[in-house]
Design a protein around this motif. Structure first.
Motif, PDB file in Angstrom:
ATOM      1  N   ASP A 176       0.859  -1.183   0.000  1.00 59.10           N
ATOM      2  CA  ASP A 176       0.000   0.000   0.000  1.00 59.10           C
ATOM      3  C   ASP A 176       0.896   1.234   0.000  1.00 59.10           C
ATOM      4  O   ASP A 176       2.106   1.141   0.189  1.00 59.10           O
ATOM      5  CB  ASP A 176      -0.988   0.011   1.179  1.00 59.10           C
TER       6      ASP A 176
ATOM      7  N   GLU B 254      -9.905  -6.662  -6.175  1.00 55.53           N
ATOM      8  CA  GLU B 254     -10.448  -5.352  -5.815  1.00 55.53           C
ATOM      9  C   GLU B 254     -10.334  -5.058  -4.319  1.00 55.53           C
ATOM     10  O   GLU B 254     -11.324  -4.716  -3.656  1.00 55.53           O
ATOM     11  CB  GLU B 254     -11.902  -5.234  -6.285  1.00 55.53           C
ATOM     12  N   HIS B 255      -9.148  -5.191  -3.797  1.00 53.36           N
ATOM     13  CA  HIS B 255      -8.901  -4.893  -2.377  1.00 53.36           C
ATOM     14  C   HIS B 255      -9.846  -5.648  -1.454  1.00 53.36           C
ATOM     15  O   HIS B 255     -10.267  -5.137  -0.414  1.00 53.36           O
ATOM     16  CB  HIS B 255      -9.035  -3.395  -2.118  1.00 53.36           C
TER      17      HIS B 255
ATOM     18  N   HIS C 236      -5.187  -2.772 -14.710  1.00 53.32           N
ATOM     19  CA  HIS C 236      -6.200  -3.026 -13.691  1.00 53.32           C
ATOM     20  C   HIS C 236      -7.323  -3.828 -14.348  1.00 53.32           C
ATOM     21  O   HIS C 236      -7.997  -3.349 -15.251  1.00 53.32           O
ATOM     22  CB  HIS C 236      -6.727  -1.693 -13.166  1.00 53.32           C
TER      23      HIS C 236
ATOM     24  N   PRO D 142      -2.498 -11.485  -7.734  1.00 54.04           N
ATOM     25  CA  PRO D 142      -2.972 -11.028  -6.424  1.00 54.04           C
ATOM     26  C   PRO D 142      -1.803 -10.826  -5.469  1.00 54.04           C
ATOM     27  O   PRO D 142      -0.779 -11.488  -5.572  1.00 54.04           O
ATOM     28  CB  PRO D 142      -3.880 -12.165  -5.965  1.00 54.04           C
ATOM     29  N   ARG D 143      -1.993  -9.916  -4.548  1.00 54.27           N
ATOM     30  CA  ARG D 143      -0.937  -9.546  -3.603  1.00 54.27           C
ATOM     31  C   ARG D 143      -0.543 -10.713  -2.699  1.00 54.27           C
ATOM     32  O   ARG D 143      -1.395 -11.445  -2.213  1.00 54.27           O
ATOM     33  CB  ARG D 143      -1.413  -8.372  -2.748  1.00 54.27           C
TER      34      ARG D 143
ATOM     35  N   HIS E 195     -13.908  -4.516 -12.747  1.00 51.54           N
ATOM     36  CA  HIS E 195     -13.262  -3.539 -13.634  1.00 51.54           C
ATOM     37  C   HIS E 195     -12.897  -4.261 -14.925  1.00 51.54           C
ATOM     38  O   HIS E 195     -11.765  -4.672 -15.125  1.00 51.54           O
ATOM     39  CB  HIS E 195     -12.015  -2.948 -12.960  1.00 51.54           C
TER      40      HIS E 195
ATOM     41  N   TRP F 176      -3.616  -6.556 -12.374  1.00 54.04           N
ATOM     42  CA  TRP F 176      -3.440  -6.123 -10.992  1.00 54.04           C
ATOM     43  C   TRP F 176      -4.790  -5.763 -10.384  1.00 54.04           C
ATOM     44  O   TRP F 176      -5.748  -5.503 -11.101  1.00 54.04           O
ATOM     45  CB  TRP F 176      -2.436  -5.003 -10.852  1.00 54.04           C
ATOM     46  N   TYR F 177      -4.860  -5.795  -9.049  1.00 47.57           N
ATOM     47  CA  TYR F 177      -6.114  -5.639  -8.293  1.00 47.57           C
ATOM     48  C   TYR F 177      -7.176  -6.641  -8.737  1.00 47.57           C
ATOM     49  O   TYR F 177      -8.349  -6.279  -8.902  1.00 47.57           O
ATOM     50  CB  TYR F 177      -6.672  -4.224  -8.425  1.00 47.57           C
TER      51      TYR F 177
ATOM     52  N   SER G  44     -10.399  -6.854 -13.313  1.00 47.96           N
ATOM     53  CA  SER G  44     -11.105  -7.738 -12.387  1.00 47.96           C
ATOM     54  C   SER G  44     -12.551  -7.835 -12.844  1.00 47.96           C
ATOM     55  O   SER G  44     -12.967  -7.144 -13.781  1.00 47.96           O
ATOM     56  CB  SER G  44     -11.056  -7.174 -10.961  1.00 47.96           C
TER      57      SER G  44
END
Length: 295
Positions: free
Chosen positions: A35, A215-216, A185, A261-262, A190, A211-212, A187
């Protein structure tokens, strides 16, 4: 540092070709963006939860993940280096990025060498322009990246957060090599890349890094999905988690997408990479597209 590993998951990692590079890498990777606050403090050597993050990356690698994405601005390149200690370097596909303040010819080359030092490796598999140049000098950056390929310091050139016009301009600016990927981005919430970027990339033999993809955390709860859809899906896959639906969609609906994913928690990593064992049907993919089309 000795890392205590999680129990291995009961699945076999699946692989797909990364664009037209000829490289086969894991269908799912891991990202190491944490973050903004973490990145800021990392500049001053304060990297909270480093041991857990290293363990998370290592867990992914121990369970078949070969794609690891990082960036100079993330402050996590050294964590990647520690996480892959003792792992066969040639079995991995390491991607990092050059930041927008280092896009001149000389700066890009110096930035790459600094990344190599932090990563503790002799070459980077995929070197990406993190964002399009704010001053429009893409030609100088790409000349530097082609020089890095010639010198054996990187293997492939990619971009990140480029729209279609920017990607086409970058492709036209290449002299010797090709752009092999774009990181965007993407998902279920998105889905803009499905309109133009993903079809264009597929037509031109490019890979897409997503990425994402969760979505957090918005897509890790059952409430994000239609109730009837979940009920029918879990007749086939009783243990499939909501997060695995989101990741499986990206891999099953496309042939050239690699979600990243993170990797911050080993348990979450295991859940995420386990998604490769679930294969959504065409009907299930259509339901998800219809359900999320206006979001």
């Amino acid at each position: 540092m000795k890392i205590k590993m999680q129990d291995s998951v009961s699945f076999r990692m699946e692989f797909r070709e990364f664009g037209k590079t000829g490289e086969k890498i894991s269908k799912i990777g891991v990202g190491t963006y944490y973050d903004v606050g973490w990145m800021f403090l990392a500049r001053f050597g304060r990297k909270s939860g480093s041991e857990m993050k290293i363990r998370a990356i290592r867990t992914a690698v121990e369970n078949g993940v070969t794609l690891i994405d990082t960036a100079e601005v993330y402050g996590s390149e050294d964590l990647v280096a520690r996480a892959i200690e003792g792992v066969d370097r040639e079995s991995l596909f390491i991607a990092t990025k050059v930041w927008i303040t280092h896009l001149s010819y000389d700066s890009a080359i110096k930035a790459c060498k600094r990344s190599l030092k932090r990563l503790n490796m002799k070459y980077i598999d995929l070197y990406q322009i993190h964002f399009p140049s704010p001053i429009g000098d893409i030609e100088g950056t790409l000349r530097a990246m082609e020089k890095l390929v010639d010198d054996g310091l990187i293997r492939y050139i990619g971009v990140s957060n480029f729209n279609l016009d920017q990607l086409k301009h970058a492709m036209e600016a290449m002299k010797k090599y090709e752009i092999v990927s774009n990181q965007v981005h993407y998902s279920l919430r998105h889905r803009d890349p499905e309109t133009d970027m993903i079809p264009f990339a597929e037509k031109n033999g490019m890979a897409i890094l997503a990425w994402y993809p969760l979505e957090h955390g918005d897509l890790v709860r059952d409430e994000a999905y239609p109730t009837a859809f979940l009920s029918d899906l879990r007749k086939r896959y009783p243990e499939m988690r909501a997060s695995q639906i989101a990741l499986s969609y990206l891999m099953e609906a496309n042939s050239n997408v690699f979600p990243i994913p993170r990797a911050s928690n080993p348990d979450h990593v295991l859940e995420n990479i386990n998604s490769v064992k679930y294969h959504l049907s065409e009907g299930e993919i259509k339901i998800l597209k219809d359900s999320f089309r206006s979001l």
